[in-house]
Design a protein around this motif. Structure first.
Motif, PDB file in Angstrom:
ATOM      1  N   LEU A  69       0.868  -1.173   0.000  1.00 52.55           N
ATOM      2  CA  LEU A  69       0.000   0.000   0.000  1.00 52.55           C
ATOM      3  C   LEU A  69       0.907   1.225   0.000  1.00 52.55           C
ATOM      4  O   LEU A  69       1.625   1.475   0.970  1.00 52.55           O
ATOM      5  N   ILE A  70       0.869   1.973  -1.103  1.00 53.00           N
ATOM      6  CA  ILE A  70       1.806   3.076  -1.313  1.00 53.00           C
ATOM      7  C   ILE A  70       1.031   4.380  -1.405  1.00 53.00           C
ATOM      8  O   ILE A  70       0.255   4.585  -2.355  1.00 53.00           O
ATOM      9  N   PRO A  71       1.201   5.276  -0.428  1.00 49.45           N
ATOM     10  CA  PRO A  71       0.516   6.570  -0.516  1.00 49.45           C
ATOM     11  C   PRO A  71       1.102   7.413  -1.646  1.00 49.45           C
ATOM     12  O   PRO A  71       2.319   7.588  -1.738  1.00 49.45           O
ATOM     13  N   LEU A  72       0.239   7.901  -2.519  1.00 46.71           N
ATOM     14  CA  LEU A  72       0.687   8.747  -3.620  1.00 46.71           C
ATOM     15  C   LEU A  72       0.746  10.202  -3.170  1.00 46.71           C
ATOM     16  O   LEU A  72       0.044  10.620  -2.245  1.00 46.71           O
ATOM     17  N   TYR A  73       1.594  10.953  -3.827  1.00 44.63           N
ATOM     18  CA  TYR A  73       1.745  12.381  -3.526  1.00 44.63           C
ATOM     19  C   TYR A  73       0.857  13.174  -4.478  1.00 44.63           C
ATOM     20  O   TYR A  73       0.930  13.003  -5.695  1.00 44.63           O
ATOM     21  N   ARG A  74       0.028  14.037  -3.914  1.00 47.37           N
ATOM     22  CA  ARG A  74      -0.801  14.904  -4.740  1.00 47.37           C
ATOM     23  C   ARG A  74      -0.308  16.342  -4.575  1.00 47.37           C
ATOM     24  O   ARG A  74      -0.228  16.855  -3.447  1.00 47.37           O
ATOM     25  N   GLY A  75       0.056  16.964  -5.674  1.00 46.55           N
ATOM     26  CA  GLY A  75       0.539  18.337  -5.587  1.00 46.55           C
ATOM     27  C   GLY A  75       1.406  18.696  -6.769  1.00 46.55           C
ATOM     28  O   GLY A  75       1.272  18.130  -7.859  1.00 46.55           O
ATOM     29  N   CYS A  76       2.326  19.641  -6.530  1.00 48.36           N
ATOM     30  CA  CYS A  76       3.190  20.152  -7.596  1.00 48.36           C
ATOM     31  C   CYS A  76       4.633  19.732  -7.321  1.00 48.36           C
ATOM     32  O   CYS A  76       5.152  19.941  -6.220  1.00 48.36           O
ATOM     33  N   LEU A  77       5.270  19.128  -8.308  1.00 47.88           N
ATOM     34  CA  LEU A  77       6.668  18.719  -8.199  1.00 47.88           C
ATOM     35  C   LEU A  77       7.457  19.275  -9.380  1.00 47.88           C
ATOM     36  O   LEU A  77       6.884  19.758 -10.361  1.00 47.88           O
ATOM     37  N   LYS A  78       8.770  19.177  -9.272  1.00 48.75           N
ATOM     38  CA  LYS A  78       9.649  19.783 -10.268  1.00 48.75           C
ATOM     39  C   LYS A  78      10.470  18.714 -10.993  1.00 48.75           C
ATOM     40  O   LYS A  78      10.951  17.765 -10.376  1.00 48.75           O
ATOM     41  N   TYR A  79      10.601  18.925 -12.293  1.00 50.97           N
ATOM     42  CA  TYR A  79      11.528  18.115 -13.079  1.00 50.97           C
ATOM     43  C   TYR A  79      12.747  18.979 -13.385  1.00 50.97           C
ATOM     44  O   TYR A  79      12.623  20.074 -13.946  1.00 50.97           O
ATOM     45  N   PHE A  80      13.932  18.505 -12.996  1.00 54.56           N
ATOM     46  CA  PHE A  80      15.168  19.269 -13.171  1.00 54.56           C
ATOM     47  C   PHE A  80      15.898  18.798 -14.426  1.00 54.56           C
ATOM     48  O   PHE A  80      16.240  17.620 -14.554  1.00 54.56           O
ATOM     49  N   PHE A  81      16.126  19.741 -15.347  1.00 53.90           N
ATOM     50  CA  PHE A  81      16.870  19.414 -16.561  1.00 53.90           C
ATOM     51  C   PHE A  81      18.343  19.204 -16.204  1.00 53.90           C
ATOM     52  O   PHE A  81      18.921  19.991 -15.439  1.00 53.90           O
ATOM     53  N   PRO A  82      18.980  18.179 -16.736  1.00 54.12           N
ATOM     54  CA  PRO A  82      20.373  17.901 -16.350  1.00 54.12           C
ATOM     55  C   PRO A  82      21.382  18.889 -16.934  1.00 54.12           C
ATOM     56  O   PRO A  82      22.390  19.200 -16.301  1.00 54.12           O
ATOM     57  N   ASP A  83      21.126  19.413 -18.145  1.00 58.01           N
ATOM     58  CA  ASP A  83      22.089  20.301 -18.812  1.00 58.01           C
ATOM     59  C   ASP A  83      21.703  21.765 -18.595  1.00 58.01           C
ATOM     60  O   ASP A  83      21.334  22.482 -19.519  1.00 58.01           O
ATOM     61  N   TYR A  84      21.801  22.212 -17.336  1.00 54.98           N
ATOM     62  CA  TYR A  84      21.316  23.558 -16.992  1.00 54.98           C
ATOM     63  C   TYR A  84      22.071  24.665 -17.716  1.00 54.98           C
ATOM     64  O   TYR A  84      21.576  25.790 -17.853  1.00 54.98           O
ATOM     65  N   GLU A  85      23.276  24.383 -18.224  1.00 60.31           N
ATOM     66  CA  GLU A  85      24.037  25.410 -18.946  1.00 60.31           C
ATOM     67  C   GLU A  85      23.308  25.874 -20.204  1.00 60.31           C
ATOM     68  O   GLU A  85      23.566  26.977 -20.710  1.00 60.31           O
ATOM     69  N   ASN A  86      22.398  25.057 -20.696  1.00 63.37           N
ATOM     70  CA  ASN A  86      21.683  25.388 -21.932  1.00 63.37           C
ATOM     71  C   ASN A  86      20.307  25.994 -21.674  1.00 63.37           C
ATOM     72  O   ASN A  86      19.476  26.055 -22.584  1.00 63.37           O
ATOM     73  N   TYR A  87      20.064  26.459 -20.426  1.00 64.33           N
ATOM     74  CA  TYR A  87      18.733  26.965 -20.072  1.00 64.33           C
ATOM     75  C   TYR A  87      18.819  28.344 -19.420  1.00 64.33           C
ATOM     76  O   TYR A  87      19.839  28.720 -18.828  1.00 64.33           O
ATOM     77  N   TYR A  88      17.703  29.058 -19.559  1.00 64.85           N
ATOM     78  CA  TYR A  88      17.483  30.290 -18.807  1.00 64.85           C
ATOM     79  C   TYR A  88      16.407  30.018 -17.762  1.00 64.85           C
ATOM     80  O   TYR A  88      15.474  29.237 -17.998  1.00 64.85           O
ATOM     81  N   TYR A  89      16.539  30.717 -16.630  1.00 63.72           N
ATOM     82  CA  TYR A  89      15.501  30.653 -15.606  1.00 63.72           C
ATOM     83  C   TYR A  89      14.674  31.919 -15.696  1.00 63.72           C
ATOM     84  O   TYR A  89      15.219  33.032 -15.745  1.00 63.72           O
ATOM     85  N   LEU A  90      13.339  31.757 -15.722  1.00 61.96           N
ATOM     86  CA  LEU A  90      12.428  32.896 -15.798  1.00 61.96           C
ATOM     87  C   LEU A  90      11.779  33.080 -14.431  1.00 61.96           C
ATOM     88  O   LEU A  90      10.864  32.328 -14.063  1.00 61.96           O
ATOM     89  N   PRO A  91      12.231  34.042 -13.623  1.00 59.34           N
ATOM     90  CA  PRO A  91      11.715  34.212 -12.255  1.00 59.34           C
ATOM     91  C   PRO A  91      10.209  34.446 -12.206  1.00 59.34           C
ATOM     92  O   PRO A  91       9.527  33.929 -11.315  1.00 59.34           O
ATOM     93  N   ALA A  92       9.682  35.212 -13.129  1.00 56.94           N
ATOM     94  CA  ALA A  92       8.252  35.527 -13.080  1.00 56.94           C
ATOM     95  C   ALA A  92       7.398  34.278 -13.278  1.00 56.94           C
ATOM     96  O   ALA A  92       6.348  34.118 -12.644  1.00 56.94           O
TER      97      ALA A  92
END
Length: 365
Positions: free
Chosen positions: A261-284
């Motif tokens: 019996l495995i309780p599932l998580y309900r909500g918001c989670l994040k997927y992290f891209f491995p090659d962050y050098e190729n990304y911009y972060y948008l604060p807004a």
């Protein structure tokens, strides 16, 4: 030396083929006058083996009826191990085998057990101590766990005195008592063999059979979280039903089945891209975008992404996974120890991955 040999009833509610071919098995137990081979002596070796010529299990005991007979007992045992190469015992790796080796060296008796396999029931079940809920792993505790009632009228110390009295009196009654105690211990070894089903289960896991998503009303102990029920079957058979909680999941073990019996998580989670050098972060927007897209965003509205800010977010139901089995992996924050996979019924379409998930849970017990 006195040798006693006769057929015995020796049945185990455990598949002996898991230990090895019947013709190779040698169950044995020794009786000594102390714990140290340097300051005590061996007075009895008992073995049970399968006699293929007679098609029956047979008990053989070598009894040292005088101090001078001890080397004969040792030589008889080592001779038998040339044919019976799978040695089965309880705590023999710690006591019996080192003791026999010590006494053999004392007498200059050559021996070689390198061709044998040692199956120590105690050592095999020791990793299951938490699962079995046992404070002690002594033989008597294992018997109690399995519901085996065996009255042992004499302690090891008392039997030493019985043997000492025998050497003086040569009393048949005392000899019978010593032999019977050893025989009972050997037969008792068959009775506790089913406890090996627990390490078998932890090692082998199970085959995924079915799953069901339970509502919070069906599983009040998990609060408001939806719960995933996963059922597995195995080739082992557990003598005593158990339950255990690990990483928030409740595991129930009964007969040849496991229910998770495995309780599932309900909500918001994040997927992290491995090659962050190729990304911009948008604060807004609180998300990262690839530079090929971020190039069209005003410089004031973007930042170079770091490993901690290079993510996208997802709302929904998620199943926790101790190690990566399903992809993509989601986490609450960068570096969070527990990862999640987005839950869909199709996630369990590959039964091997479901079985791998069970093994990860069992490894934590």
């Amino acid at each position: 030396m006195i040798t006693i040999q006769h057929p015995v009833s020796f049945s185990a509610d455990y598949p002996l083929k898991r230990l090895g071919p019947a013709d190779n098995l040698l169950f044995f137990d020794i009786e000594t006058t102390g714990f140290s081979p340097a300051s005590s002596s061996l007075y009895l070796i008992g073995c049970i083996f399968y006699d293929s010529s007679a098609a029956c299990w047979t008990l053989i005991q070598w009894f040292s009826d005088s101090p001078e007979a001890e080397p004969e007992c040792l030589e008889a045992f080592f001779s038998m191990t040339r044919e019976k190469t799978v040695l089965v015992h309880f705590n023999g790796d710690t006591f019996d085998l080192p003791y026999l080796a010590g006494r053999a060296r004392h007498y200059g008796i050559p021996f070689d057990l390198s061709h044998t396999e040692s199956i120590d029931i105690f050592r095999r079940i020791r990793p299951c101590r938490k699962l079995l809920g046992m404070d002690s792993m002594k033989l008597s505790a294992v018997e109690q766990f399995l519901g085996i009632s065996r009255e042992d009228r004499y302690t090891g110390g008392q039997l030493i005195q019985v043997y000492t009295d025998y050497l003086t009196s040569q009393s048949p009654a005392r000899l019978h008592l010593l032999l019977l105690h050893n025989e009972d211990d050997l037969k008792g070894m068959a009775a506790i063999l089913p406890v090996l089903s627990y390490p078998d289960m932890l090692r082998d896991g199970g085959t995924f059979s079915e799953s069901r998503l339970l509502s919070p009303e069906e599983t009040e102990s998990f609060g408001e979280s939806p719960v995933l029920q996963m059922d597995f079957t195995g080739s082992w058979h557990l003598p005593v039903p158990l339950s255990h909680t690990v990483s928030g999941a409740k595991l129930s073990f009964r007969d040849s089945s496991i229910r998770c019996l495995i309780p599932l998580y309900r909500g918001c989670l994040k997927y992290f891209f491995p090659d962050y050098e190729n990304y911009y972060y948008l604060p807004a927007e609180d998300m990262a975008v690839h530079k090929s897209v971020g190039a069209y965003v005003a410089k004031s509205a973007r930042k170079k992404a770091t490993a901690r800010t290079c993510y996208t977010k997802k709302e929904g139901l998620f199943i926790p996974q101790p190690k990566r089995i399903w992809e993509p992996e989601f986490r609450e924050e960068y570096g969070s120890p527990v990862s999640y996979a987005a839950w869909t019924p199709e996630l369990l379409s590959d039964p091997e991955k479901a079985s791998d998930y069970l093994k990860l849970l069992l490894e934590q017990i």
